[in-house]
Write a protein that holds these residues in place. Structure first.
Motif, mmCIF file in Angstrom:
data_model
loop_
_atom_site.group_PDB
_atom_site.id
_atom_site.type_symbol
_atom_site.label_atom_id
_atom_site.label_comp_id
_atom_site.label_asym_id
_atom_site.label_seq_id
_atom_site.Cartn_x
_atom_site.Cartn_y
_atom_site.Cartn_z
ATOM 1 N N TYR A 1 -12.698 -83.093 16.889
ATOM 2 C CA TYR A 1 -12.470 -82.711 18.290
ATOM 3 C C TYR A 1 -11.973 -83.915 19.086
ATOM 4 O O TYR A 1 -10.953 -83.845 19.775
ATOM 5 C CB TYR A 1 -13.783 -82.190 18.882
ATOM 6 N N ASP A 2 -12.696 -85.018 18.963
ATOM 7 C CA ASP A 2 -12.367 -86.199 19.773
ATOM 8 C C ASP A 2 -10.989 -86.747 19.409
ATOM 9 O O ASP A 2 -10.221 -87.161 20.281
ATOM 10 C CB ASP A 2 -13.458 -87.268 19.606
ATOM 11 N N ALA B 1 -8.416 -84.317 20.858
ATOM 12 C CA ALA B 1 -8.389 -84.433 22.321
ATOM 13 C C ALA B 1 -7.687 -85.726 22.736
ATOM 14 O O ALA B 1 -6.889 -85.740 23.678
ATOM 15 C CB ALA B 1 -9.808 -84.382 22.875
ATOM 16 N N VAL C 1 -8.345 -78.577 22.857
ATOM 17 C CA VAL C 1 -9.176 -78.298 21.688
ATOM 18 C C VAL C 1 -10.342 -77.376 22.045
ATOM 19 O O VAL C 1 -10.928 -77.487 23.128
ATOM 20 C CB VAL C 1 -9.778 -79.600 21.098
ATOM 21 N N LEU D 1 -14.015 -75.749 20.209
ATOM 22 C CA LEU D 1 -14.953 -75.794 19.079
ATOM 23 C C LEU D 1 -15.683 -74.464 19.012
ATOM 24 O O LEU D 1 -16.163 -73.973 20.032
ATOM 25 C CB LEU D 1 -16.006 -76.865 19.342
ATOM 26 N N TYR E 1 -23.057 -80.950 21.061
ATOM 27 C CA TYR E 1 -21.661 -81.230 21.422
ATOM 28 C C TYR E 1 -21.454 -81.681 22.869
ATOM 29 O O TYR E 1 -20.320 -81.918 23.292
ATOM 30 C CB TYR E 1 -20.781 -80.020 21.099
ATOM 31 N N ARG F 1 -18.209 -81.171 25.435
ATOM 32 C CA ARG F 1 -16.991 -80.688 24.760
ATOM 33 C C ARG F 1 -16.821 -79.177 24.995
ATOM 34 O O ARG F 1 -17.790 -78.476 25.292
ATOM 35 C CB ARG F 1 -17.035 -81.007 23.262
ATOM 36 N N SER G 1 -6.335 -72.774 23.793
ATOM 37 C CA SER G 1 -6.333 -73.986 22.967
ATOM 38 C C SER G 1 -5.236 -73.951 21.922
ATOM 39 O O SER G 1 -4.857 -72.879 21.449
ATOM 40 C CB SER G 1 -7.668 -74.141 22.241
ATOM 41 N N THR H 1 -5.676 -76.145 19.300
ATOM 42 C CA THR H 1 -6.405 -76.607 18.118
ATOM 43 C C THR H 1 -7.816 -76.014 18.175
ATOM 44 O O THR H 1 -8.491 -76.134 19.200
ATOM 45 C CB THR H 1 -6.518 -78.148 18.110
ATOM 46 N N ILE I 1 -11.493 -75.969 16.188
ATOM 47 C CA ILE I 1 -12.339 -76.525 15.128
ATOM 48 C C ILE I 1 -13.557 -75.618 15.018
ATOM 49 O O ILE I 1 -14.207 -75.314 16.019
ATOM 50 C CB ILE I 1 -12.737 -77.974 15.459
#
Ligand code: AMP
Ligand code: MG
Length: 339
Positions: free
Chosen positions: A248-249, A252, A258, A260, A270, A273, A300, A302, A304
Motif C-alpha cells: 500500500y505504502d 501510494a 490505493v 486495501l 492499518y 490507510r 482506486s 490499485t 491490495i
C-alpha cells in the motif's frame, strides 16, 4: 435500449420477465451464487443475445438452469447414477454438473461441446422465472465478460445498462461466488471449478472425486482459457498484513489511488490507510468479496487484498482471486486472456 429494474416480489413484473424469456429475450436474475443473464436454452438466437450483451467469447459455454427434475431429460442423456446421488444431497443448490448433451439444447449454449452444464438453483426467484418461462434457462454470470461477477442488481446495472431490457432485483446473493462445477462425463467425477460445495462435501456422497485445474484440450471450465473475475484496477493479493501495508505504502508513494480489502480482525492494524473491511470467516468473505472489489475499483487504480483462509469455501474464493490477478491464467492458444 432502456434497462428496466423490477422487484422480484412484483408478480406482474415477474410475468413480464417470463414473457421476455418466452419471446426470445434476455433477462438478468438473482441466484444464490451470483446474478445470471438468462435466455431460453432451446432457442439459439436468444442465447446468442447473451453473448452479445456480455461481449462473451462464443467458445465459452453457459450453464443451463432448471427448476424441477422433469426438465433434466430434455437437456441431458445417459445420466449416471452419481447425478441422482448428488441431486438428493445438494440440489437445489450451488452445484453444477456436466452431463452428456441432449440435441434439443442449442449449440450456442454448449459452444459446440457434446456435454452440457446443468444447475438447479435454490433461489426462489430463479426457480419462479424458470417455472413461469416454461423452459430451461441458459445463463452465465450477468457481467461484462471478464469483469467481476455481480452479486446485486446494482452491479448488473453498472455493467449492462443499455445492453439488456430487464434486471430482476432480488437483493444480495447469499453465497457470493459462482457454483462448483463437477464433470460427470468421464470415469471419475472431476471438479472443474471449486465453489461452496467443496471436495470434502462431494467425497462424502461419491466414492471418488478428483480436482483439475485445467485440461489441455477444449477448455471445460471458466478461467481455463480466459481471464476472469477481474476488477478494473491492478489487483495484488497477500496473506500477510505487513506485506499488505508495505504494498500500500509503496503504491501510494508512487502516486496511485490505493484501496486495501482487509479482514475485520486486522482492520485496526492499518491505521488511516484507505480500507474496505471484509468478514474473516470464509463464507462471509465469499459473500462480500465481489461487492468490495467493485466498490474499490470505482475510486482506486490499485487494490491490495488480504487472502481468505485457504480451507473449505475459502479455497474457492482464493481460486477466483488468483485468476483475477492472472496467476493461474491458462491459455490453450494464442488468444488474449483479457477479452
Ligand atoms: P460463468 O459462470 O459466467 O463463467 O459461466 C458458466 C461456466 O460454466 C462457463 O464459464 C463454463 O466454463 C462452464 N461450463 C458450461 N458448460 C460447460 C461444459 N459443457 N463443460 C464444462 N464447463 C462448462
Ligand atoms: Mg462469469
Amino acid at each position: 435500449m432502456i434497462t428496466e429494474i423490477i422487484n422480484s416480489n412484483d408478480k406482474k413484473a415477474m410475468q413480464r420477465a417470463a414473457d421476455l424469456i418466452k419471446s426470445g429475450g434476455v433477462v438478468a436474475f438473482p441466484t444464490e451464487t451470483v446474478y445470471g443473464l438468462g435466455a431460453n436454452a432451446f432457442d439459439g438466437a436468444a442465447v446468442e443475445g447473451i453473448f452479445t450483451a456480455k461481449g462473451r467469447p462464443a467458445d465459452n459455454p453457459l450453464i443451463v438452469h432448471i427448476e424441477n427434475m422433469n426438465m433434466i431429460e430434455s437437456i441431458a442423456v445417459g445420466i449416471p447414477d452419481d447425478f441422482y446421488l448428488l441431486y438428493e444431497k445438494f440440489m437445489p443448490g450451488p452445484l453444477t454438473v456436466v452431463l452428456h448433451k441432449n440435441k434439443k439444447i442449442s449449440d450456442a449454449v454448449t459452444a459446440g461441446l457434446d456435454t452440457v452444464a446443468v444447475r438447479f438453483p435454490r433461489h426462489r426467484t430463479a426457480a419462479e422465472l424458470i417455472k413461469k418461462s416454461g423452459c430451461p434457462i441458459a445463463a452465465p454470470s450477468a457481467n461484462i465478460s471478464a469483469h467481476v461477477s455481480p452479486t446485486t442488481a446494482e452491479h448488473v446495472f453498472a455493467d449492462l445498462n443499455g445492453r439488456i431490457p430487464m434486471i430482476i432485483d432480488g437483493g444480495e446473493c447469499s453465497v457470493g461466488i459462482e457454483s462448483t462445477i463437477l464433470d460427470l462425463t468421464g470415469d471419475t467425477p472431476v471438479i472443474l471449478r471449486p465453489g461452496a460445495i467443496t471436495l470434502d462435501m462431494l467425497r462424502k456422497t461419491l466414492k471418488e472425486v478428483a480436482e483439475v485445474e485445467c485440461r489441455a484440450e477444449t477448455p471445460k471450465a471458466p478461467g481455463m482459457k480466459y481471464r476472469h473475475y477481474s476488477p478494473n484496477a491492478e489487483l495484488r493479493l497477500t496473506g500477510n498484513r505487513g506485506e499488505a501495508a508495505a504494498f500500500y505504502d509503496e503504491a501510494a508513494a508512487a502516486g496511485k489511488n490505493v484501496a486495501l480489502i482487509v479482514k475485520a480482525s486486522n482492520a485496526p492494524y492499518y491505521g488511516s490507510r484507505n480500507i474496505f473491511v471484509i468478514p474473516d470467516d470464509a463464507k462471509g468473505y465469499a459473500k462480500k468479496i465481489y461487492a468490495l472489489l467493485r466498490l474499490a475499483e470505482t475510486s482506486s487504480d490499485t487494490i491490495i487484498c488480504e487472502s481468505p483462509e485457504t480451507s473449505g469455501a475459502g479455497a474457492s474464493v482464493l481460486n477466483r482471486l488468483n485468476k483475477a490477478v492472472g496467476k493461474s491464467g491458462f491459455k490453450t492458444d494464442g488468444r488474449s486472456e483479457t477479452l
